[in-house]
Scaffold this motif. Structure first.
Motif, PDB file in Angstrom:
ATOM      1  N   PRO A 246      82.572  60.802 125.669  1.00 38.50           N
ATOM      2  CA  PRO A 246      81.172  61.347 125.439  1.00 38.50           C
ATOM      3  C   PRO A 246      80.908  62.616 125.644  1.00 38.50           C
ATOM      4  O   PRO A 246      81.507  63.153 126.792  1.00 38.50           O
ATOM      5  N   SER A 247      80.248  63.355 125.003  1.00 36.63           N
ATOM      6  CA  SER A 247      79.735  64.847 125.194  1.00 36.63           C
ATOM      7  C   SER A 247      79.111  65.038 126.604  1.00 36.63           C
ATOM      8  O   SER A 247      78.431  64.211 126.819  1.00 36.63           O
ATOM      9  N   GLU A 248      79.413  66.231 127.313  1.00 38.26           N
ATOM     10  CA  GLU A 248      79.059  66.536 128.703  1.00 38.26           C
ATOM     11  C   GLU A 248      79.168  65.548 129.602  1.00 38.26           C
ATOM     12  O   GLU A 248      78.614  65.383 130.557  1.00 38.26           O
ATOM     13  N   ARG A 249      80.327  64.757 129.540  1.00 38.64           N
ATOM     14  CA  ARG A 249      80.725  63.815 130.601  1.00 38.64           C
ATOM     15  C   ARG A 249      82.093  64.293 131.097  1.00 38.64           C
ATOM     16  O   ARG A 249      83.120  64.233 130.041  1.00 38.64           O
ATOM     17  N   VAL A 250      82.344  64.576 132.088  1.00 41.44           N
ATOM     18  CA  VAL A 250      83.523  65.260 132.792  1.00 41.44           C
ATOM     19  C   VAL A 250      84.075  63.885 133.370  1.00 41.44           C
ATOM     20  O   VAL A 250      83.904  63.451 134.356  1.00 41.44           O
ATOM     21  N   PRO A 251      85.770  63.813 132.871  1.00 42.04           N
ATOM     22  CA  PRO A 251      86.479  62.525 133.435  1.00 42.04           C
ATOM     23  C   PRO A 251      86.864  63.052 134.748  1.00 42.04           C
ATOM     24  O   PRO A 251      87.253  64.361 135.020  1.00 42.04           O
ATOM     25  N   TYR A 252      87.417  62.295 135.529  1.00 43.21           N
ATOM     26  CA  TYR A 252      87.699  62.605 136.982  1.00 43.21           C
ATOM     27  C   TYR A 252      89.101  63.132 137.107  1.00 43.21           C
ATOM     28  O   TYR A 252      89.331  63.915 138.045  1.00 43.21           O
ATOM     29  N   TRP A 253      89.877  63.381 135.999  1.00 39.73           N
ATOM     30  CA  TRP A 253      91.081  63.866 136.011  1.00 39.73           C
ATOM     31  C   TRP A 253      91.015  65.584 135.601  1.00 39.73           C
ATOM     32  O   TRP A 253      92.132  65.988 135.603  1.00 39.73           O
ATOM     33  N   ARG A 254      89.727  65.632 135.292  1.00 45.01           N
ATOM     34  CA  ARG A 254      89.708  67.049 134.873  1.00 45.01           C
ATOM     35  C   ARG A 254      89.727  68.367 135.797  1.00 45.01           C
ATOM     36  O   ARG A 254      89.018  67.982 136.878  1.00 45.01           O
ATOM     37  N   HIS A 255      90.216  69.310 135.657  1.00 47.69           N
ATOM     38  CA  HIS A 255      90.106  70.563 136.479  1.00 47.69           C
ATOM     39  C   HIS A 255      91.336  70.393 137.667  1.00 47.69           C
ATOM     40  O   HIS A 255      91.560  69.225 137.990  1.00 47.69           O
ATOM     41  N   ILE A 256      91.541  71.271 138.581  1.00 55.60           N
ATOM     42  CA  ILE A 256      92.334  71.343 139.655  1.00 55.60           C
ATOM     43  C   ILE A 256      91.394  71.235 140.679  1.00 55.60           C
ATOM     44  O   ILE A 256      90.592  72.214 140.745  1.00 55.60           O
ATOM     45  N   GLU A 257      91.788  70.652 141.548  1.00 58.70           N
ATOM     46  CA  GLU A 257      91.126  70.435 142.950  1.00 58.70           C
ATOM     47  C   GLU A 257      91.666  71.511 143.920  1.00 58.70           C
ATOM     48  O   GLU A 257      92.915  71.183 144.474  1.00 58.70           O
ATOM     49  N   LYS A 258      90.915  72.527 144.256  1.00 58.04           N
ATOM     50  CA  LYS A 258      91.359  73.616 144.854  1.00 58.04           C
ATOM     51  C   LYS A 258      90.960  73.256 146.653  1.00 58.04           C
ATOM     52  O   LYS A 258      90.293  72.435 146.796  1.00 58.04           O
ATOM     53  N   PRO A 259      91.585  73.967 147.487  1.00 57.71           N
ATOM     54  CA  PRO A 259      91.180  73.489 148.859  1.00 57.71           C
ATOM     55  C   PRO A 259      89.655  74.295 149.232  1.00 57.71           C
ATOM     56  O   PRO A 259      89.376  75.082 148.751  1.00 57.71           O
ATOM     57  N   GLU A 260      88.878  73.394 149.915  1.00 57.54           N
ATOM     58  CA  GLU A 260      87.755  73.957 150.138  1.00 57.54           C
ATOM     59  C   GLU A 260      87.503  73.748 151.901  1.00 57.54           C
ATOM     60  O   GLU A 260      88.039  73.058 152.551  1.00 57.54           O
ATOM     61  N   GLY A 261      86.458  74.599 152.357  1.00 59.32           N
ATOM     62  CA  GLY A 261      86.145  74.502 153.663  1.00 59.32           C
ATOM     63  C   GLY A 261      87.283  74.807 154.619  1.00 59.32           C
ATOM     64  O   GLY A 261      87.880  75.690 154.385  1.00 59.32           O
ATOM     65  N   ASP A 262      87.402  73.866 155.547  1.00 58.09           N
ATOM     66  CA  ASP A 262      88.359  74.261 156.537  1.00 58.09           C
ATOM     67  C   ASP A 262      89.735  73.977 156.086  1.00 58.09           C
ATOM     68  O   ASP A 262      90.846  74.468 156.655  1.00 58.09           O
ATOM     69  N   GLU A 263      90.036  73.363 154.782  1.00 60.66           N
ATOM     70  CA  GLU A 263      91.207  73.461 154.186  1.00 60.66           C
ATOM     71  C   GLU A 263      91.896  74.684 153.690  1.00 60.66           C
ATOM     72  O   GLU A 263      92.984  74.785 153.496  1.00 60.66           O
ATOM     73  N   LYS A 264      90.721  75.559 153.481  1.00 57.21           N
ATOM     74  CA  LYS A 264      91.048  76.668 152.867  1.00 57.21           C
ATOM     75  C   LYS A 264      91.606  77.708 153.635  1.00 57.21           C
ATOM     76  O   LYS A 264      90.940  78.031 154.954  1.00 57.21           O
ATOM     77  N   VAL A 265      92.777  78.409 153.826  1.00 62.59           N
ATOM     78  CA  VAL A 265      93.506  79.434 154.815  1.00 62.59           C
ATOM     79  C   VAL A 265      92.899  80.703 154.119  1.00 62.59           C
ATOM     80  O   VAL A 265      93.049  80.945 153.110  1.00 62.59           O
ATOM     81  N   PRO A 266      92.175  81.508 154.907  1.00 58.36           N
ATOM     82  CA  PRO A 266      91.886  82.954 154.544  1.00 58.36           C
ATOM     83  C   PRO A 266      93.280  83.406 153.819  1.00 58.36           C
ATOM     84  O   PRO A 266      94.357  83.436 154.624  1.00 58.36           O
ATOM     85  N   VAL A 267      93.083  84.172 152.804  1.00 60.27           N
ATOM     86  CA  VAL A 267      94.025  84.931 152.259  1.00 60.27           C
ATOM     87  C   VAL A 267      94.994  85.625 153.098  1.00 60.27           C
ATOM     88  O   VAL A 267      96.065  85.563 153.127  1.00 60.27           O
ATOM     89  N   SER A 268      94.386  86.315 154.184  1.00 60.25           N
ATOM     90  CA  SER A 268      95.261  87.436 155.026  1.00 60.25           C
ATOM     91  C   SER A 268      96.098  86.573 156.018  1.00 60.25           C
ATOM     92  O   SER A 268      96.840  86.977 156.717  1.00 60.25           O
ATOM     93  N   GLU A 269      95.604  85.072 156.399  1.00 61.42           N
ATOM     94  CA  GLU A 269      96.575  84.437 157.020  1.00 61.42           C
ATOM     95  C   GLU A 269      97.401  83.800 156.369  1.00 61.42           C
ATOM     96  O   GLU A 269      98.380  82.758 157.025  1.00 61.42           O
ATOM     97  N   VAL A 270      97.402  83.464 155.115  1.00 58.84           N
ATOM     98  CA  VAL A 270      98.443  82.664 154.704  1.00 58.84           C
ATOM     99  C   VAL A 270      99.815  83.316 154.734  1.00 58.84           C
ATOM    100  O   VAL A 270     100.053  84.466 154.717  1.00 58.84           O
ATOM    101  N   ASN A 271     100.963  82.585 155.025  1.00 61.25           N
ATOM    102  CA  ASN A 271     102.154  82.806 155.451  1.00 61.25           C
ATOM    103  C   ASN A 271     103.349  82.589 154.307  1.00 61.25           C
ATOM    104  O   ASN A 271     103.893  81.652 154.373  1.00 61.25           O
ATOM    105  N   PRO A 272     103.574  83.698 153.522  1.00 57.77           N
ATOM    106  CA  PRO A 272     104.439  83.647 152.310  1.00 57.77           C
ATOM    107  C   PRO A 272     106.058  83.427 152.643  1.00 57.77           C
ATOM    108  O   PRO A 272     106.810  82.840 152.105  1.00 57.77           O
ATOM    109  N   TRP A 338      97.291  71.163 153.248  1.00 55.90           N
ATOM    110  CA  TRP A 338      96.887  72.219 152.371  1.00 55.90           C
ATOM    111  C   TRP A 338      97.585  73.479 152.970  1.00 55.90           C
ATOM    112  O   TRP A 338      98.005  74.266 152.025  1.00 55.90           O
ATOM    113  N   GLU A 339      97.877  73.613 154.215  1.00 53.59           N
ATOM    114  CA  GLU A 339      98.571  74.714 154.678  1.00 53.59           C
ATOM    115  C   GLU A 339      99.889  75.284 154.069  1.00 53.59           C
ATOM    116  O   GLU A 339     100.154  75.908 153.781  1.00 53.59           O
TER     117      GLU A 339
END
Length: 481
Positions: A246-272, A338-339
């Motif tokens: 249906p139009s304007e209905r988004v299935p649960y598998w759409r889009h990439i789930e990114k880290p949020e909140g405490d899961e997200k490591v600040p860029v400067s602290e990511v350890n490549p 996530w880290e």
């Protein structure tokens, strides 16, 4: 007749007329309430069982949302369209909060993931449309071979969306739920993109993938035209995959789930640097210790033949989400937290890759987000003079080109690289290590005199005209990929 007699007759006439008028108003009001509640109408105008629309109620697919406050009429009556449209709505959004359960195609209680078979019963009746859908499928499956004049690397759409001719993915392209499926995505267009602060339709989305993920500026002819046969075919294939959603209905598998909140490591602290170790343990068996993959099987993750620095996978949290959901292929969620995936994403995006000339124009108003570590404005905002992930690899002595990385190169203690390290100095700089994809492409040659993240290098005339400021939305390649 006297004046008194006339007055006596006028009063009951007015009373009768007023009563009839009030009754009409009451009927209209009652019909409005009943229509809102989804029941039949009052009076002879109501739907009759067994009429022309008798199949309306049964035509609604199982689990389909009728939208807003409207509901289907009772069986045997004309189906009523919803009168209150609620806009976009997620199907089974809660599944996205439950680790990887939503990767199960049968997990949904409202809708379930169902790959479509391509045959006479599912293809359009019109032969011209059938041919266009089939052609679109072929282009998605093996993009770099089918459209070499528009692809400036060794990637194909199937590398992210699964399926196609790749031996390491399953099913038809765009129908592998373990990757980024395209089933149902067409229902979300047109959509807003913050990267260029505008709406984009589906063709512009596809063109944007060529511009960025396919690195079209490094190809012979650049981004395919908005009204080209190829873009029409690829759009037709996506619309065909979407049939039933249906139009304007988004299935649960759409889009990439990114880290949020405490899961997200600040860029400067990511350890490549720690990410390099995790990469060798989990990724190098397919993509190689040099990140160049295996031709025809596993794509290159950096270097001349990979996506450019304006692509979505070049953003750290976006690529971390994809790694967590889909890698290693067929064994998503191998990384325990996530880290881990953010460190691996930081390592992958610390390397050299083609530069997109129009990249500095992205997010022109607000500036690129923190995850956009290839963007000069982001680097400056975070206090760096280069990609912060690149700087950490260079400080550790780990190569940032397509040289092979070995375990011996990785320091025994990697904890130092969890720090920002903004004020540390390194020999050389990111600015001097850009890969010059655009030199001697088409009829133009690029100058080596300027070397910076914003780059004065221009793509060939075809892409320059497509990207020219002020050109109409219909012919511009929008951001994507």
């Amino acid at each position: 007749m006297s004046q008194g007699d006339s007055t006596l007759l006028l009063k009951p006439a007015l009373l009768l007329a007023g009563t009839v008028f009030a009754a009409i108003i009451l009927v209209f009001a009652l019909n409005g309430v009943l229509a809102y509640l989804g029941t039949g109408a009052v009076g002879p105008a109501g739907p009759q069982a067994g009429g022309a629309g008798a199949t309306g109620a049964t035509a609604t697919p199982q689990g389909a949302d009728t939208g807003g406050g409207g509901t289907a009429a009772a069986e045997g009556s004309v189906q009523k369209l919803p009168g209150d449209w609620s806009g976009s709505k997620w199907y089974n959004e809660d599944l996205r909060e439950q680790e990887f359960k939503y990767k199960d195609p049968k997990a949904g209680s409202e809708v379930q993931f169902q790959p479509k078979k391509m045959n006479n019963s599912t293809l359009p009746e019109n032969e011209n449309r059938r041919e266009l859908v089939r052609e679109g499928r072929k282009l998605f499956a093996n993009t770099s071979n089918e459209m070499p004049e528009h692809v400036g690397n060794d990637l194909s759409c199937a590398n992210c969306h699964g399926g196609g001719s790749l031996p390491t993915t399953t099913g038809m392209v765009g129908q592998d739920i373990d990757m980024i499926p395209l089933v149902g995505t067409a229902a979300g267009y047109p959509e807003w993109t913050g990267r260029t602060q505008r709406m984009r339709d589906m063709r512009q989305r596809i063109m944007g993938c060529f511009l960025r993920s396919m690195n079209a500026p490094g190809s012979e002819e650049g981004v395919p035209a908005y009204d080209s046969r190829e873009i029409q075919a690829m759009e037709s294939y996506m619309v065909w995959l979407n049939k039933g959603t249906p139009s304007e209905r988004v299935p649960y598998w759409r889009h990439i789930e990114k880290p949020e909140g405490d899961e997200k490591v600040p860029v400067s602290e990511v350890n490549p640097v720690r990410g390099a170790e995790l990469y060798l343990e989990n990724c190098a068996s397919c993509h190689g210790a040099n990140g160049q993959g295996v031709e025809g099987q596993y794509p290159p993750l950096w270097g001349e033949d990979s996506f450019n620095d304006g692509a979505g996978m070049g953003r750290m949290y976006t690529s971390a989400g994809f790694i967590r959901e889909s890698m290693p292929y067929g064994a998503g969620h191998t990384f325990s937290n996530w880290e881990d995936v953010q460190d691996v994403a930081g390592f992958m995006n610390a390397h050299k890759r083609p530069h997109l000339p129009r990249q500095p124009k992205d997010w022109a108003v607000a500036g690129a987000p923190d995850e956009g570590i290839y963007y000069n404005r982001t680097q400056q905002r975070l206090g760096y003079d280069m990609n912060p992930m690149t700087k950490k690899l260079m400080l550790a002595g780990i190569p940032i080109d397509d040289s092979e990385v070995t375990q011996e190169m990785i320091p025994e203690d990697t904890s130092r690289y969890e720090q920002p390290l903004r004020n540390e100095s390194v020999d050389g700089s990111w600015q001097t290590t850009w890969i010059r994809t655009y030199e001697n492409v088409g009829n133009e040659s690029a100058s080596n005199a300027t070397a910076s993240n914003q780059s004065a290098l221009e793509p060939q005339a075809a892409v320059s005209s497509a990207m020219r400021d002020g050109e109409s939305a219909e012919t511009r390649a929008d951001t994507a990929g």
